[in-house]
Design a protein around this motif. Structure first.
Motif, PDB file in Angstrom:
ATOM      1  N   ALA A 108       0.955  -1.184   0.007  1.00 40.34           N
ATOM      2  CA  ALA A 108      -0.048  -0.222  -0.080  1.00 40.34           C
ATOM      3  C   ALA A 108       0.892   1.094  -0.040  1.00 40.34           C
ATOM      4  CB  ALA A 108      -0.838  -0.062   1.256  1.00 40.34           C
ATOM      5  N   GLY A 109       0.386   2.358  -0.645  1.00 38.37           N
ATOM      6  CA  GLY A 109       0.909   3.583  -0.734  1.00 38.37           C
ATOM      7  C   GLY A 109       0.424   4.552   0.233  1.00 38.37           C
ATOM      8  N   PRO A 110       1.011   5.821   0.239  1.00 38.02           N
ATOM      9  CA  PRO A 110       0.035   6.579   1.490  1.00 38.02           C
ATOM     10  C   PRO A 110      -1.137   6.965   1.148  1.00 38.02           C
ATOM     11  CG  PRO A 110       2.306   7.654   0.645  1.00 38.02           C
ATOM     12  CD  PRO A 110       1.993   6.265  -0.186  1.00 38.02           C
ATOM     13  N   GLU A 111      -2.062   7.438   1.993  1.00 35.57           N
ATOM     14  CA  GLU A 111      -3.499   7.795   1.715  1.00 35.57           C
ATOM     15  C   GLU A 111      -3.568   8.773   0.443  1.00 35.57           C
ATOM     16  OE1 GLU A 111      -7.563   7.432   2.668  1.00 35.57           O
ATOM     17  OE2 GLU A 111      -5.867   6.528   3.486  1.00 35.57           O
ATOM     18  N   GLY A 112      -4.584   8.381  -0.421  1.00 32.86           N
ATOM     19  CA  GLY A 112      -4.804   9.406  -1.486  1.00 32.86           C
ATOM     20  C   GLY A 112      -3.772   9.119  -2.726  1.00 32.86           C
ATOM     21  N   ALA A 113      -2.772   8.240  -2.499  1.00 31.74           N
ATOM     22  CA  ALA A 113      -1.698   8.416  -3.691  1.00 31.74           C
ATOM     23  C   ALA A 113      -2.323   7.139  -4.723  1.00 31.74           C
ATOM     24  CB  ALA A 113      -0.452   7.665  -2.984  1.00 31.74           C
ATOM     25  N   PRO A 114      -1.831   7.160  -5.894  1.00 25.52           N
ATOM     26  CA  PRO A 114      -2.161   6.492  -7.044  1.00 25.52           C
ATOM     27  C   PRO A 114      -1.620   5.202  -6.817  1.00 25.52           C
ATOM     28  CG  PRO A 114      -0.467   8.094  -7.846  1.00 25.52           C
ATOM     29  CD  PRO A 114      -0.905   8.471  -6.449  1.00 25.52           C
ATOM     30  N   THR A 115      -2.088   4.127  -7.154  1.00 28.44           N
ATOM     31  CA  THR A 115      -1.657   2.547  -7.431  1.00 28.44           C
ATOM     32  C   THR A 115      -1.236   2.542  -8.621  1.00 28.44           C
ATOM     33  OG1 THR A 115      -3.313   2.016  -5.596  1.00 28.44           O
ATOM     34  CG2 THR A 115      -2.458   0.391  -6.878  1.00 28.44           C
ATOM     35  N   VAL A 116      -0.128   1.733  -8.706  1.00 23.54           N
ATOM     36  CA  VAL A 116       0.488   1.223  -9.928  1.00 23.54           C
ATOM     37  C   VAL A 116       0.552  -0.109 -10.145  1.00 23.54           C
ATOM     38  CG1 VAL A 116       2.656   1.852 -11.318  1.00 23.54           C
ATOM     39  CG2 VAL A 116       2.098   3.688  -9.864  1.00 23.54           C
ATOM     40  N   LEU A 117       0.145  -0.742 -11.282  1.00 23.99           N
ATOM     41  CA  LEU A 117       0.243  -2.118 -11.509  1.00 23.99           C
ATOM     42  C   LEU A 117       1.333  -2.374 -12.324  1.00 23.99           C
ATOM     43  CD1 LEU A 117      -0.886  -5.117 -11.143  1.00 23.99           C
ATOM     44  CD2 LEU A 117      -2.352  -4.439 -13.252  1.00 23.99           C
ATOM     45  N   LEU A 118       2.330  -3.104 -11.990  1.00 19.74           N
ATOM     46  CA  LEU A 118       3.469  -3.787 -12.522  1.00 19.74           C
ATOM     47  C   LEU A 118       3.529  -4.981 -13.104  1.00 19.74           C
ATOM     48  CD1 LEU A 118       6.272  -2.153 -10.163  1.00 19.74           C
ATOM     49  CD2 LEU A 118       5.265  -0.885 -12.031  1.00 19.74           C
ATOM     50  N   TYR A 119       3.563  -5.346 -14.583  1.00 16.82           N
ATOM     51  CA  TYR A 119       3.239  -6.788 -14.954  1.00 16.82           C
ATOM     52  C   TYR A 119       4.685  -6.918 -15.703  1.00 16.82           C
ATOM     53  CZ  TYR A 119       2.115 -10.105 -18.315  1.00 16.82           C
ATOM     54  OH  TYR A 119       2.239 -11.362 -18.887  1.00 16.82           O
ATOM     55  N   ALA A 120       4.748  -8.346 -15.201  1.00 14.88           N
ATOM     56  CA  ALA A 120       5.857  -9.153 -16.065  1.00 14.88           C
ATOM     57  C   ALA A 120       5.503 -10.551 -16.110  1.00 14.88           C
ATOM     58  CB  ALA A 120       7.323  -8.917 -15.466  1.00 14.88           C
ATOM     59  N   HIS A 121       6.314 -11.355 -16.836  1.00 12.36           N
ATOM     60  CA  HIS A 121       5.788 -12.780 -16.884  1.00 12.36           C
ATOM     61  C   HIS A 121       7.178 -13.785 -16.610  1.00 12.36           C
ATOM     62  CE1 HIS A 121       7.326 -13.925 -20.916  1.00 12.36           C
ATOM     63  NE2 HIS A 121       7.022 -12.562 -21.158  1.00 12.36           N
ATOM     64  N   HIS A 122       6.919 -14.841 -15.803  1.00 10.97           N
ATOM     65  CA  HIS A 122       8.050 -15.364 -15.256  1.00 10.97           C
ATOM     66  C   HIS A 122       8.273 -16.868 -16.315  1.00 10.97           C
ATOM     67  CE1 HIS A 122       5.655 -18.657 -12.839  1.00 10.97           C
ATOM     68  NE2 HIS A 122       4.795 -17.769 -12.892  1.00 10.97           N
ATOM     69  N   ASP A 123       7.393 -17.201 -16.972  1.00  6.46           N
ATOM     70  CA  ASP A 123       7.510 -18.357 -17.973  1.00  6.46           C
ATOM     71  C   ASP A 123       8.221 -18.077 -19.091  1.00  6.46           C
ATOM     72  OD1 ASP A 123       5.307 -16.665 -18.731  1.00  6.46           O
ATOM     73  OD2 ASP A 123       4.549 -18.384 -19.971  1.00  6.46           O
ATOM     74  N   VAL A 124       9.152 -18.743 -19.550  1.00  5.83           N
ATOM     75  CA  VAL A 124       9.897 -18.489 -20.741  1.00  5.83           C
ATOM     76  C   VAL A 124       9.789 -19.479 -21.992  1.00  5.83           C
ATOM     77  CG1 VAL A 124      11.674 -17.473 -19.394  1.00  5.83           C
ATOM     78  CG2 VAL A 124      11.484 -19.880 -19.999  1.00  5.83           C
ATOM     79  N   GLN A 125      10.150 -19.274 -22.980  1.00  4.08           N
ATOM     80  CA  GLN A 125      10.185 -20.147 -23.977  1.00  4.08           C
ATOM     81  C   GLN A 125      11.222 -21.429 -24.128  1.00  4.08           C
ATOM     82  OE1 GLN A 125       8.857 -20.245 -27.526  1.00  4.08           O
ATOM     83  NE2 GLN A 125       7.270 -18.607 -26.695  1.00  4.08           N
ATOM     84  N   PRO A 126      10.762 -22.477 -24.876  1.00  2.00           N
ATOM     85  CA  PRO A 126      11.808 -23.684 -24.736  1.00  2.00           C
ATOM     86  C   PRO A 126      13.188 -23.029 -25.282  1.00  2.00           C
ATOM     87  CG  PRO A 126       9.693 -24.099 -25.715  1.00  2.00           C
ATOM     88  CD  PRO A 126       9.616 -22.753 -25.481  1.00  2.00           C
ATOM     89  N   GLU A 127      14.070 -23.819 -24.828  1.00  2.00           N
ATOM     90  CA  GLU A 127      15.484 -23.329 -25.422  1.00  2.00           C
ATOM     91  C   GLU A 127      15.936 -23.939 -26.601  1.00  2.00           C
ATOM     92  OE1 GLU A 127      16.281 -27.176 -22.736  1.00  2.00           O
ATOM     93  OE2 GLU A 127      14.760 -25.631 -23.091  1.00  2.00           O
ATOM     94  N   ASN A 128      14.953 -24.979 -26.936  1.00  2.00           N
ATOM     95  CA  ASN A 128      15.451 -25.740 -28.150  1.00  2.00           C
ATOM     96  C   ASN A 128      16.820 -26.385 -28.430  1.00  2.00           C
ATOM     97  OD1 ASN A 128      12.900 -25.309 -29.198  1.00  2.00           O
ATOM     98  ND2 ASN A 128      13.247 -23.095 -29.855  1.00  2.00           N
ATOM     99  N   ASP A 129      17.477 -26.401 -29.487  1.00  2.00           N
ATOM    100  CA  ASP A 129      18.718 -27.099 -29.399  1.00  2.00           C
ATOM    101  C   ASP A 129      19.723 -26.394 -28.703  1.00  2.00           C
ATOM    102  OD1 ASP A 129      21.013 -28.635 -30.289  1.00  2.00           O
ATOM    103  OD2 ASP A 129      20.349 -28.790 -32.551  1.00  2.00           O
ATOM    104  N   HIS A 130      20.313 -26.974 -27.847  1.00  2.00           N
ATOM    105  CA  HIS A 130      21.575 -26.340 -26.944  1.00  2.00           C
ATOM    106  C   HIS A 130      22.783 -26.067 -27.806  1.00  2.00           C
ATOM    107  CE1 HIS A 130      20.200 -27.332 -22.757  1.00  2.00           C
ATOM    108  NE2 HIS A 130      19.303 -27.355 -23.337  1.00  2.00           N
ATOM    109  N   ALA A 131      22.848 -26.882 -29.104  1.00  2.00           N
ATOM    110  CA  ALA A 131      24.104 -26.659 -30.056  1.00  2.00           C
ATOM    111  C   ALA A 131      23.940 -25.462 -30.806  1.00  2.00           C
ATOM    112  CB  ALA A 131      24.030 -27.822 -30.831  1.00  2.00           C
ATOM    113  N   ASP A 132      22.734 -24.517 -30.574  1.00  2.00           N
ATOM    114  CA  ASP A 132      22.668 -23.267 -31.208  1.00  2.00           C
ATOM    115  C   ASP A 132      23.099 -22.390 -30.487  1.00  2.00           C
ATOM    116  OD1 ASP A 132      21.717 -24.627 -33.701  1.00  2.00           O
ATOM    117  OD2 ASP A 132      19.505 -24.336 -32.962  1.00  2.00           O
ATOM    118  N   TRP A 133      23.277 -22.686 -28.942  1.00  2.00           N
ATOM    119  CA  TRP A 133      23.712 -21.666 -28.137  1.00  2.00           C
ATOM    120  C   TRP A 133      25.240 -21.468 -28.182  1.00  2.00           C
ATOM    121  CZ3 TRP A 133      20.188 -18.880 -24.535  1.00  2.00           C
ATOM    122  CH2 TRP A 133      18.966 -18.945 -24.723  1.00  2.00           C
TER     123      TRP A 133
END
Length: 449
Positions: A76-101
């Motif tokens: 919570a913030g101070p009384e009367g302050a705006p609220t900010v929603l911060l979005y991100a995601h924790h899932d990732v794409q497959p890494e596929n062929d390790h030889a390409d890295w």
């Protein structure tokens, strides 16, 4: 606090933020792989713990049993302050062929100013950029903050609408910052103000009930491959513009995309000529684009000398901001039905859809954001950037919270290689991202809800 004070605070927290990012990258949270569902759970718990340590009330949330875990945390913030929603995601794409890295995908590795690893940019860096701003401000954080870290973005966010409806009160905010996009270039920040939508359709053409000898019947009976090829060719005009009637298109912001950079970033072979007409950024951001992303047909090696009875293609149609997936499906279906040749049987199956987004990026919150970016990038004003790809969940946020100012930004740059091998985070740009968000949260306190 002065800019110098905040810059120093960000520099002070960055070593710990870097360690947190590396720990998250080591978790193989591939949401598309059922065998790694436990890793997705472990990733969510690690993220929850990071924000709990900063004094947030944090929990794991999901729309239904079996859905991927999201993290919701609030301070919570101070009384009367705006609220900010911060979005991100924790899932990732497959890494596929390790030889390409060039280095192991699950072991974060620094080379030439970049940190490489799956999720090092998309989007675990988005999570820790939010965390950096919160740590840098500490007890001076003067807005309410809600963290929403999703766990299924890389597989289409299927349960997100239900989760937003379920958690509407706890996620309500005056400003939403979505850290899942990128910047225009190294040294040039951006706000993403438009994204194309997407429909994917499987098209099957059948001309025969079974294969027949090409010598006996060729010249009379059309084979399915030539029929499908003719149908696919009808989808573009001679310039290469999409030839489907009824699709929306519009202007884009006047942003220069130099030819040398365009060729380098696209990977086009030296002699290729660009398709379509109009300004480059319109063709990439605000006009429809159509690609054939898969074909089901016999392989050349071992192919018999017969007429192929059926063939199938997957059509990927990006739709312009201002259009709808319902209109696009109708227009594409009508075009295919009108252009199928020789009476062939046509089957059309919609695979998935995602709405386009256009953001009216005007108002006090956007002014604060542009000033924060300009300060963090030493006087360089941010570009209002379109994205040719699709992030359908942004439309879900816009619909769910129509009165909120939605800021779409992120940590990526043109050479991030998100979803590919050697995904990497430009560390100097990441520091600027963290400083910009710190300035943003500090100065949004002046915005009245």
């Amino acid at each position: 606090m002065s800019l110098d004070d905040l810059r120093q605070r960000v520099q002070d927290v960055l070593p710990g933020i870097r360690r947190d990012l590396e720990d998250l990258v080591r978790i193989q949270s591939v949401s598309a792989d059922p065998a790694r569902a436990g890793e997705v759970e472990r990733s969510a718990e690690a993220v929850r713990a990071l924000f709990a340590a900063e004094g947030f009330e944090s929990r794991i949330a999901r729309a239904e049993a079996g859905a991927a875990p999201a993290v919701i945390a609030h301070r919570a913030g101070p009384e009367g302050a705006p609220t900010v929603l911060l979005y991100a995601h924790h899932d990732v794409q497959p890494e596929n062929d390790h030889a390409d890295w060039d280095s192991p995908p699950w072991e974060p590795t620094e080379r030439d100013g970049r940190l490489y690893g799956r999720g090092a940019a998309d989007d675990k860096a988005g999570i820790v950029a939010h965390l950096a701003a919160i740590r840098a401000l500490g007890d001076d954080l003067a807005v309410g903050v809600t963290m929403f870290v999703e766990g299924e973005e890389e597989v289409g966010s299927d349960s997100l609408p239900a989760l937003l409806a379920q958690e509407k009160d706890s996620l309500a905010a005056d400003v939403i910052v979505i850290a899942d996009s990128g910047n225009w270039d190294i040294g040039v920040p951006a706000l993403t103000t438009s994204l194309r939508g997407l429909i994917r359709v499987d098209v099957e053409v059948r001309t025969l009930t079974h294969a027949v000898h090409s010598g006996m019947w060729g010249g009379l009976v059309p084979d399915s491959l030539m029929t499908l090829a003719r149908l696919i060719a009808s989808l573009h005009d001679d310039e290469g513009s999409v030839a489907i009637a009824g699709l929306h298109q519009g202007p884009a912001d006047d942003v220069e995309y130099p030819e040398e950079r365009l060729r380098a970033e696209s990977g086009a072979v030296p002699g290729i000529r660009w398709i379509g007409s109009g300004p480059v950024v319109e063709r990439l951001w605000t006009k429809p684009a159509l690609s054939i992303t898969g074909l089901d047909a016999p392989q050349v090696f071992g192919a018999s000398n017969t007429l192929v009875p059926s063939a199938r293609a997957r059509i990927s149609l990006r739709i312009a901001p201002g259009d709808t997936t319902a209109n696009a499906v109708t227009c594409l279906r009508r075009h295919l039905e009108e252009h199928i040749a020789w009476g062939a049987e046509l089957t059309i199956t919609v695979v998935d859809t995602g709405e386009a987004t256009a953001i009216d990026a005007e108002g006090p919150a956007y002014d604060v954001a542009r000033d924060a970016f300009t300060e963090a990038w030493d006087g360089v004003r941010p570009v209002d950037m379109g994205v040719g790809g699709s992030i359908p969940f942004i439309a879900e946020f816009v619909d769910a919270f129509p009165n909120a100012s939605v800021l779409v930004t992120g940590v990526e740059d043109p050479d991030t290689r998100a979803h590919g091998a050697n995904e990497g985070l430009h560390l100097a740009e990441f520091e600027r991202v963290c400083l910009a968000e710190t300035l943003l949260l500090a100065n949004l306190a002046s915005i009245r809800p």
